[in-house]
Motif scaffolding. Structure first.
Motif, PDB file in Angstrom:
ATOM      1  N   LEU A 162      51.696  28.211  43.309  1.00 57.86           N
ATOM      2  CA  LEU A 162      51.565  29.029  42.021  1.00 57.86           C
ATOM      3  C   LEU A 162      50.628  28.344  41.108  1.00 57.86           C
ATOM      4  O   LEU A 162      50.105  28.829  40.356  1.00 57.86           O
TER       5      LEU A 162
ATOM      6  N   ARG B 160      47.180  28.046  41.686  1.00 60.43           N
ATOM      7  CA  ARG B 160      46.612  29.158  41.455  1.00 60.43           C
ATOM      8  C   ARG B 160      46.108  29.525  39.927  1.00 60.43           C
ATOM      9  O   ARG B 160      45.321  30.009  39.556  1.00 60.43           O
ATOM     10  N   LEU B 161      46.962  29.027  39.142  1.00 58.44           N
ATOM     11  CA  LEU B 161      46.795  29.162  37.540  1.00 58.44           C
ATOM     12  C   LEU B 161      45.802  27.914  37.166  1.00 58.44           C
ATOM     13  O   LEU B 161      45.059  28.480  36.357  1.00 58.44           O
TER      14      LEU B 161
ATOM     15  N   PHE C  66      41.542  46.241  41.182  1.00 50.13           N
ATOM     16  CA  PHE C  66      42.828  47.051  41.242  1.00 50.13           C
ATOM     17  C   PHE C  66      42.500  48.449  40.858  1.00 50.13           C
ATOM     18  O   PHE C  66      42.123  48.566  39.681  1.00 50.13           O
TER      19      PHE C  66
ATOM     20  N   TYR D  86      43.780  50.643  38.058  1.00 57.12           N
ATOM     21  CA  TYR D  86      43.674  50.171  36.569  1.00 57.12           C
ATOM     22  C   TYR D  86      42.257  50.169  36.043  1.00 57.12           C
ATOM     23  O   TYR D  86      41.280  50.039  36.763  1.00 57.12           O
TER      24      TYR D  86
ATOM     25  N   LEU E 174      46.186  42.239  33.383  1.00 61.63           N
ATOM     26  CA  LEU E 174      47.289  42.449  34.100  1.00 61.63           C
ATOM     27  C   LEU E 174      47.757  40.854  34.211  1.00 61.63           C
ATOM     28  O   LEU E 174      49.224  40.570  34.022  1.00 61.63           O
ATOM     29  N   SER E 175      47.285  39.938  35.081  1.00 60.18           N
ATOM     30  CA  SER E 175      47.736  38.723  35.223  1.00 60.18           C
ATOM     31  C   SER E 175      48.207  37.807  34.015  1.00 60.18           C
ATOM     32  O   SER E 175      49.277  37.267  34.114  1.00 60.18           O
TER      33      SER E 175
ATOM     34  N   VAL F 177      51.396  39.481  33.140  1.00 64.61           N
ATOM     35  CA  VAL F 177      52.377  39.379  34.116  1.00 64.61           C
ATOM     36  C   VAL F 177      52.925  37.967  34.600  1.00 64.61           C
ATOM     37  O   VAL F 177      53.991  37.781  34.780  1.00 64.61           O
ATOM     38  N   VAL F 178      51.979  37.178  34.833  1.00 58.83           N
ATOM     39  CA  VAL F 178      52.057  35.774  35.314  1.00 58.83           C
ATOM     40  C   VAL F 178      52.300  34.951  34.356  1.00 58.83           C
ATOM     41  O   VAL F 178      52.999  33.981  34.274  1.00 58.83           O
TER      42      VAL F 178
ATOM     43  N   LYS G 276      52.809  35.646  31.066  1.00 58.18           N
ATOM     44  CA  LYS G 276      53.728  36.267  29.874  1.00 58.18           C
ATOM     45  C   LYS G 276      53.227  36.365  28.544  1.00 58.18           C
ATOM     46  O   LYS G 276      54.111  36.295  27.870  1.00 58.18           O
TER      47      LYS G 276
ATOM     48  N   ARG H 216      38.162  38.960  35.209  1.00 59.76           N
ATOM     49  CA  ARG H 216      39.618  38.855  35.391  1.00 59.76           C
ATOM     50  C   ARG H 216      40.233  37.529  35.795  1.00 59.76           C
ATOM     51  O   ARG H 216      41.299  37.010  35.408  1.00 59.76           O
ATOM     52  N   ALA H 217      39.207  36.858  36.671  1.00 60.43           N
ATOM     53  CA  ALA H 217      39.612  35.366  37.101  1.00 60.43           C
ATOM     54  C   ALA H 217      39.486  34.458  35.681  1.00 60.43           C
ATOM     55  O   ALA H 217      40.353  33.560  35.683  1.00 60.43           O
TER      56      ALA H 217
ATOM     57  N   MET I 188      42.578  34.044  33.104  1.00 65.15           N
ATOM     58  CA  MET I 188      43.381  32.994  33.365  1.00 65.15           C
ATOM     59  C   MET I 188      43.297  31.879  32.911  1.00 65.15           C
ATOM     60  O   MET I 188      44.067  30.794  33.215  1.00 65.15           O
TER      61      MET I 188
ATOM     62  N   GLN J  83      43.663  43.594  48.260  1.00 66.93           N
ATOM     63  CA  GLN J  83      44.540  43.579  47.116  1.00 66.93           C
ATOM     64  C   GLN J  83      45.496  42.443  47.023  1.00 66.93           C
ATOM     65  O   GLN J  83      45.977  41.875  46.016  1.00 66.93           O
TER      66      GLN J  83
ATOM     67  N   SER K 272      45.565  35.256  44.343  1.00 67.34           N
ATOM     68  CA  SER K 272      44.674  34.315  43.732  1.00 67.34           C
ATOM     69  C   SER K 272      45.051  34.249  42.217  1.00 67.34           C
ATOM     70  O   SER K 272      44.618  33.377  41.571  1.00 67.34           O
ATOM     71  N   LEU K 273      45.455  35.148  41.563  1.00 65.21           N
ATOM     72  CA  LEU K 273      45.708  35.266  40.088  1.00 65.21           C
ATOM     73  C   LEU K 273      47.241  34.716  40.098  1.00 65.21           C
ATOM     74  O   LEU K 273      47.599  35.111  38.849  1.00 65.21           O
TER      75      LEU K 273
ATOM     76  N   MET L  58      50.017  35.932  41.284  1.00 66.10           N
ATOM     77  CA  MET L  58      51.316  36.608  41.096  1.00 66.10           C
ATOM     78  C   MET L  58      52.376  36.495  42.286  1.00 66.10           C
ATOM     79  O   MET L  58      52.008  35.840  43.506  1.00 66.10           O
TER      80      MET L  58
END
Lengths: 242, 217
Positions: free
Chosen positions: A75, A78-79, A91, A94, A102-103, A106-107, A109, A151-152, A155, B116, B122-123, B125
């Motif tokens: 994890l 990936r961050l 997605f 959305y 989203l990330s 969610v990831v 916070k 999106r990438a 993060m 998906q 990869s993000l 989650m």
């Protein structure tokens, strides 16, 4: 010290050995192209750097810290390492803005307001200020891929991996995506890309890595490598493309 | 014997139909919750867990609902658990519903492309985040028609509970028939009432499908 170091990476799918001891270091701000025939292991190698493929043997070291195959480590990896896919993989339920927000929410916070601010910034950066409220099925392939890049980036990864990001696009849409990648390279983003766009690789990359049968067969400065390939395999690969 | 007017018949059937609705709702909601848990286990669990869930699903799909109700109603007292017809019907239908919904939803989750999962992985989650934000919202849309179709089966399945003496719509119909000797009239009303419960469910499915239209096809 390198940002990412790969030591003796081995990976098999069943009986098939795909990566046979890969050593590669990625410095901060470096732009690396992985080239080679299909089946040479370049996509698999890229996917190991983001933990999508778990390695059988070897070590991945990011910022001096070894990544184990524990979930927490993957994890964390990936961050720091973002990824853009050949098929965009947005997605579909959305909007472009929500895809990017989203990330971080969610990831990481982040608050909705913060995530939105970053997402808007990233979508403007990839030239989609007017498409934020569109759903993926209302966007062209090139626009979808640029959303995927935004999106990438939202993060704030240290390294961005690009897996044949223009291969699924119609020819007239390739350039708008390459322009974004080129802009990122010029801004100093660390990039590792699997690509078949040889001219682009030659112009933008600092280092070319030619893979053959699961090994790094030849590597060096793009100009030199293209001008005078040292191995017959690369020579025929480059020649076949010219 | 007292005289029954049509209004008496309808009134009494309506009173009983409340139990059909309540039993259907309970079985569907509880069955849905259990089904969701089983779906998670089926998707994320190890080989053992997946095998167990598969056995559970096969067991309930491979036996008649009537037998399942009999086994719950007559079997639990054998191990010392006294159980009312209502509890037995609710438990039996919940188990039955959960097994079918697990299987229906598993197909819907598997219909969501590998890309998906990979993009969300990869993000950064985790599994539960992927399910909640990425997979389930998309799977839900394709799940609507078969799920609602199955909820109609649950409503009609509650009729079986009449056999173990639970007074719902069908059982009430039988009781009124015994008093009025007018089976055609009574069961005609019973059928209309089942239809009035089931038809709105189909309309609801159409509404939901429109609502989730932005999902890859």
């Amino acid at each position: 010290m390198s940002l990412v170091e790969l030591h003796a990476i081995h990976k098999s799918f069943g009986e098939l050995q795909v990566l046979k001891g890969i050593n590669l270091s990625i410095d901060e701000g470096q732009v690396i192209a992985l080239i080679g025939k299909s089946g040479s292991g370049k996509s698999t190698l890229l996917r190991t750097i983001n933990g999508l493929e778990v390695i059988d043997d070897g070590a991945i070291i990011v910022d001096g810290k070894k990544i184990s195959d524990r979930d927490a480590d993957l994890l964390g990896l990936r961050l720091q390492v973002g990824m853009v896919f050949q098929q965009f993989n947005l997605f579909p339920h959305y909007t472009a803005l929500e895809n990017v927000m989203l990330s971080p929410q969610v990831v990481k916070k982040q608050s909705k307001a913060d995530a939105r601010k970053v997402a808007e910034e990233m979508l403007i950066k990839v030239g989609l200020a007017d498409k934020m409220m569109h759903y993926p099925d209302q966007l062209s392939g090139g626009q979808q891929q640029r959303v995927a890049i935004a999106r990438a980036l939202a993060m704030k990864p240290k390294v961005l991996l690009c897996d044949e990001v223009t291969s699924a696009l119609d020819p007239e849409l390739v350039n708008e995506v390459l322009a974004v990648v080129r802009q990122l390279a010029e801004e100093g983003m660390t990039l590792v890309m699997v690509t078949h766009e040889m001219r682009f690789a030659r112009e933008v990359c600092d280092k070319l890595v030619f893979m053959h049968q699961g090994r790094i067969h030849e590597t060096g400065d793009p100009e030199e490598v293209f001008a005078s390939p040292k191995t017959p395999e690369l020579s025929s690969f480059v020649g076949g493309l010219a | 014997m007292s005289e029954f007017s049509n209004w008496d018949i309808i009134y009494n059937l309506l009173m009983a139909a409340r139990w059909t609705v309540l039993l259907s709702l309970t079985a569907f909601v509880l069955g849905g919750l259990v089904g969701l848990l089983l779906l998670m286990a089926r998707t994320a669990g190890g080989a053992w867990v997946k095998g167990l869930v598969r056995c559970y699903v096969e067991l309930f799909q491979g036996t008649p609902l009537l037998m399942q109700l009999f086994i719950v109603f007559f079997g639990l007292p054998l191990i010392g658990l006294d159980i009312s017809p209502w509890m037995a019907a609710m438990l039996g239908l919940t188990l039955f519903t959960s097994a079918f919904l697990t299987e229906i939803w598993r197909g819907c989750v598997e219909a969501i492309g590998k890309g998906q999962w990979e993009a969300s992985t990869s993000l950064g989650m985790k599994f539960t985040q992927q399910m909640r934000y990425i997979i389930l919202p998309q799977a839900m849309r394709i799940a609507v028609p078969p799920t609602v179709g199955f909820s109609v089966q649950v409503v009609k399945g509650t009729a079986v509970a009449s056999i173990i003496g639970f007074v719902e719509l069908t059982k009430a119909g039988t009781m009124i028939t015994n008093a009025t000797y007018a089976p055609f009239t009574v069961y005609g009303f019973v059928a209309v009432m089942y239809f009035l419960i089931c038809y709105p469910l189909s309309l609801f499915a159409g509404y939901l499908e429109g609502k989730f239209r932005h999902v890859a096809r």
